[in-house]
Design a protein around this motif. Sequence first.
Motif, PDB file in Angstrom:
ATOM      1  N   HIS A  59       0.815  -1.215   0.000  1.00 30.58           N
ATOM      2  CA  HIS A  59       0.000   0.000   0.000  1.00 30.58           C
ATOM      3  C   HIS A  59       0.852   1.271   0.000  1.00 30.58           C
ATOM      4  CE1 HIS A  59      -4.106  -1.775   0.792  1.00 30.58           C
ATOM      5  NE2 HIS A  59      -3.308  -2.836   0.910  1.00 30.58           N
ATOM      6  N   ALA A  60       0.164   2.381  -0.055  1.00 28.10           N
ATOM      7  CA  ALA A  60       0.787   3.689  -0.286  1.00 28.10           C
ATOM      8  C   ALA A  60       1.876   4.012   0.728  1.00 28.10           C
ATOM      9  CB  ALA A  60      -0.280   4.782  -0.256  1.00 28.10           C
ATOM     10  N   PHE A  61       2.986   4.518   0.207  1.00 27.21           N
ATOM     11  CA  PHE A  61       4.109   5.062   0.973  1.00 27.21           C
ATOM     12  C   PHE A  61       4.877   4.010   1.778  1.00 27.21           C
ATOM     13  CE2 PHE A  61       1.076   8.549   0.381  1.00 27.21           C
ATOM     14  CZ  PHE A  61       1.868   9.430  -0.339  1.00 27.21           C
ATOM     15  N   ALA A  62       4.613   2.746   1.523  1.00 28.92           N
ATOM     16  CA  ALA A  62       5.490   1.718   2.084  1.00 28.92           C
ATOM     17  C   ALA A  62       6.863   1.826   1.428  1.00 28.92           C
ATOM     18  CB  ALA A  62       4.911   0.329   1.852  1.00 28.92           C
ATOM     19  N   CYS A  63       7.915   1.604   2.218  1.00 29.15           N
ATOM     20  CA  CYS A  63       9.294   1.691   1.716  1.00 29.15           C
ATOM     21  C   CYS A  63      10.023   0.393   2.055  1.00 29.15           C
ATOM     22  CB  CYS A  63      10.028   2.879   2.337  1.00 29.15           C
ATOM     23  SG  CYS A  63       9.339   4.475   1.879  1.00 29.15           S
ATOM     24  N   LEU A  64      10.392  -0.358   1.022  1.00 28.33           N
ATOM     25  CA  LEU A  64      11.011  -1.661   1.205  1.00 28.33           C
ATOM     26  C   LEU A  64      12.400  -1.660   0.585  1.00 28.33           C
ATOM     27  CD1 LEU A  64       7.991  -3.949   0.199  1.00 28.33           C
ATOM     28  CD2 LEU A  64       8.478  -2.870   2.401  1.00 28.33           C
ATOM     29  N   ARG A  85       2.256 -13.600  -0.625  1.00 22.66           N
ATOM     30  CA  ARG A  85       0.921 -13.402  -0.025  1.00 22.66           C
ATOM     31  C   ARG A  85       0.949 -12.526   1.220  1.00 22.66           C
ATOM     32  NH1 ARG A  85       1.879 -18.339  -1.385  1.00 22.66           N
ATOM     33  NH2 ARG A  85       2.270 -18.944   0.773  1.00 22.66           N
ATOM     34  N   ASN A  86       1.861 -11.580   1.256  1.00 24.47           N
ATOM     35  CA  ASN A  86       1.901 -10.626   2.360  1.00 24.47           C
ATOM     36  C   ASN A  86       1.075  -9.389   2.029  1.00 24.47           C
ATOM     37  OD1 ASN A  86       3.881 -11.779   4.338  1.00 24.47           O
ATOM     38  ND2 ASN A  86       5.179 -11.763   2.505  1.00 24.47           N
ATOM     39  N   ILE A  87       0.472  -8.823   3.046  1.00 26.77           N
ATOM     40  CA  ILE A  87      -0.182  -7.513   2.926  1.00 26.77           C
ATOM     41  C   ILE A  87       0.657  -6.524   3.720  1.00 26.77           C
ATOM     42  CG2 ILE A  87      -2.238  -6.156   3.417  1.00 26.77           C
ATOM     43  CD1 ILE A  87      -3.862  -8.748   3.194  1.00 26.77           C
ATOM     44  N   ILE A  88       1.144  -5.508   3.036  1.00 26.56           N
ATOM     45  CA  ILE A  88       2.020  -4.504   3.651  1.00 26.56           C
ATOM     46  C   ILE A  88       1.329  -3.160   3.527  1.00 26.56           C
ATOM     47  CG2 ILE A  88       4.302  -3.445   3.581  1.00 26.56           C
ATOM     48  CD1 ILE A  88       5.327  -6.062   2.290  1.00 26.56           C
ATOM     49  N   ARG A  89       0.968  -2.586   4.650  1.00 26.05           N
ATOM     50  CA  ARG A  89       0.102  -1.408   4.631  1.00 26.05           C
ATOM     51  C   ARG A  89       0.912  -0.099   4.638  1.00 26.05           C
ATOM     52  NH1 ARG A  89      -5.413  -2.157   5.270  1.00 26.05           N
ATOM     53  NH2 ARG A  89      -5.336   0.042   4.687  1.00 26.05           N
ATOM     54  N   GLU A  90       0.173   1.005   4.742  1.00 21.70           N
ATOM     55  CA  GLU A  90       0.741   2.328   4.523  1.00 21.70           C
ATOM     56  C   GLU A  90       1.912   2.641   5.455  1.00 21.70           C
ATOM     57  OE1 GLU A  90      -3.550   2.154   3.382  1.00 21.70           O
ATOM     58  OE2 GLU A  90      -2.402   1.610   5.174  1.00 21.70           O
ATOM     59  N   TYR A  91       2.972   3.196   4.866  1.00 19.39           N
ATOM     60  CA  TYR A  91       4.155   3.694   5.583  1.00 19.39           C
ATOM     61  C   TYR A  91       4.947   2.589   6.287  1.00 19.39           C
ATOM     62  CZ  TYR A  91       2.411   8.426   4.763  1.00 19.39           C
ATOM     63  OH  TYR A  91       1.976   9.587   4.175  1.00 19.39           O
ATOM     64  N   ALA A  92       4.649   1.337   6.033  1.00 19.26           N
ATOM     65  CA  ALA A  92       5.468   0.263   6.609  1.00 19.26           C
ATOM     66  C   ALA A  92       6.874   0.310   5.997  1.00 19.26           C
ATOM     67  CB  ALA A  92       4.831  -1.093   6.343  1.00 19.26           C
ATOM     68  N   THR A  93       7.876  -0.085   6.782  1.00 17.72           N
ATOM     69  CA  THR A  93       9.261  -0.079   6.311  1.00 17.72           C
ATOM     70  C   THR A  93       9.930  -1.408   6.626  1.00 17.72           C
ATOM     71  OG1 THR A  93       9.910   1.018   8.380  1.00 17.72           O
ATOM     72  CG2 THR A  93       9.626   2.417   6.446  1.00 17.72           C
ATOM     73  N   MET A  94      10.745  -1.869   5.678  1.00 16.33           N
ATOM     74  CA  MET A  94      11.562  -3.068   5.846  1.00 16.33           C
ATOM     75  C   MET A  94      12.921  -2.773   5.247  1.00 16.33           C
ATOM     76  SD  MET A  94       8.863  -6.068   4.729  1.00 16.33           S
ATOM     77  CE  MET A  94       7.299  -6.287   5.583  1.00 16.33           C
ATOM     78  N   HIS A  95      13.994  -2.967   6.015  1.00 12.34           N
ATOM     79  CA  HIS A  95      15.329  -2.584   5.571  1.00 12.34           C
ATOM     80  C   HIS A  95      16.190  -3.794   5.224  1.00 12.34           C
ATOM     81  CE1 HIS A  95      15.020   1.537   7.793  1.00 12.34           C
ATOM     82  NE2 HIS A  95      14.345   1.498   6.663  1.00 12.34           N
ATOM     83  N   ILE A  96      17.174  -3.569   4.365  1.00  8.51           N
ATOM     84  CA  ILE A  96      18.140  -4.608   4.021  1.00  8.51           C
ATOM     85  C   ILE A  96      19.045  -4.899   5.213  1.00  8.51           C
ATOM     86  CG2 ILE A  96      18.088  -4.116   1.552  1.00  8.51           C
ATOM     87  CD1 ILE A  96      20.601  -2.428   1.902  1.00  8.51           C
ATOM     88  N   GLY A  97      19.828  -5.976   5.121  1.00 12.99           N
ATOM     89  CA  GLY A  97      20.712  -6.380   6.201  1.00 12.99           C
ATOM     90  C   GLY A  97      21.988  -5.563   6.266  1.00 12.99           C
TER      91      GLY A  97
END
Length: 264
Positions: A59-64, A85-97
């Motif tokens: 979703h909007a503004f997620a940063c992966l 099959r993941n749902i990733i919602r607004e502004y969620a963040t996931m960073h590299i190692g």
Amino acid sequence: MAKIHATAIVAAGAELAEDAEVGPYCIVGENVRIGARTRLLKHVVVEGHTEIGEDCEIHAFACLGGPPQHLAYKGEPTQLVVGSRNIIREYATMHIGTPGGRGITTVGSDGLFMGQSHVAHDCIVDDNVVLAHAATLGGHVHVNKFVFVGGLAAIHQFSRVGPHSYIGGLAAVTKDVIPYGSVWGNHAHLEGLNLVGLKRRGFSREVINDLRAAYRLLFADEGTLQERIDDVARVFAGSEQVMEIIDFIRADANRPLCLPHVDD
């Protein structure tokens, strides 16, 4: 060809499955791979060496795939790998190692990552995990399968969260959480077992009764913790779920164990 909106920016080196979708104003970097039927709805940023599986909805503004929030990181090509099959919602963040850690952040499949939730560098997040709104994982955290992390909860770096456990909203988790446990508070303490989650997932009454009996023995007042661990391992040697708790406690760990609150 993937369906790419006219306002999106997709770098030449990116690899998109034929039926992936990239919505308005999304940005996809050159080292990104996106699986079949995954949809970037709008204003999504996917960068770094990032791989996203099939049938995800972002979703909007997620940063992966952004760089880790770590002063030692100097631009090395570490990774983020997200399952299907993941749902990733607004502004969620996931960073590299980070090179000093695993070099990769791993997120499993069938998860829900609500708005403003955060998965930091070098984390391992297994399948069927829910991070509620603004839940935060510090670096190097391992969240096992079927864990629910409540809204605004934070988990300290290098902590382990056992499978089928529950982290209450606003909890500050600075210690390892046993499988099937339920923790609350700031700083979080063990409140018991995640009985609601166990019943919802179809665990039998016999299994739940064994877990409750083992919990009472494990955290009783008598004897030392090591003596109680040995007693539980002997009495419930035939219980897969109880032995999962025992193996979790006995394993090498970077953090101490989250224990029940002791009244003064």
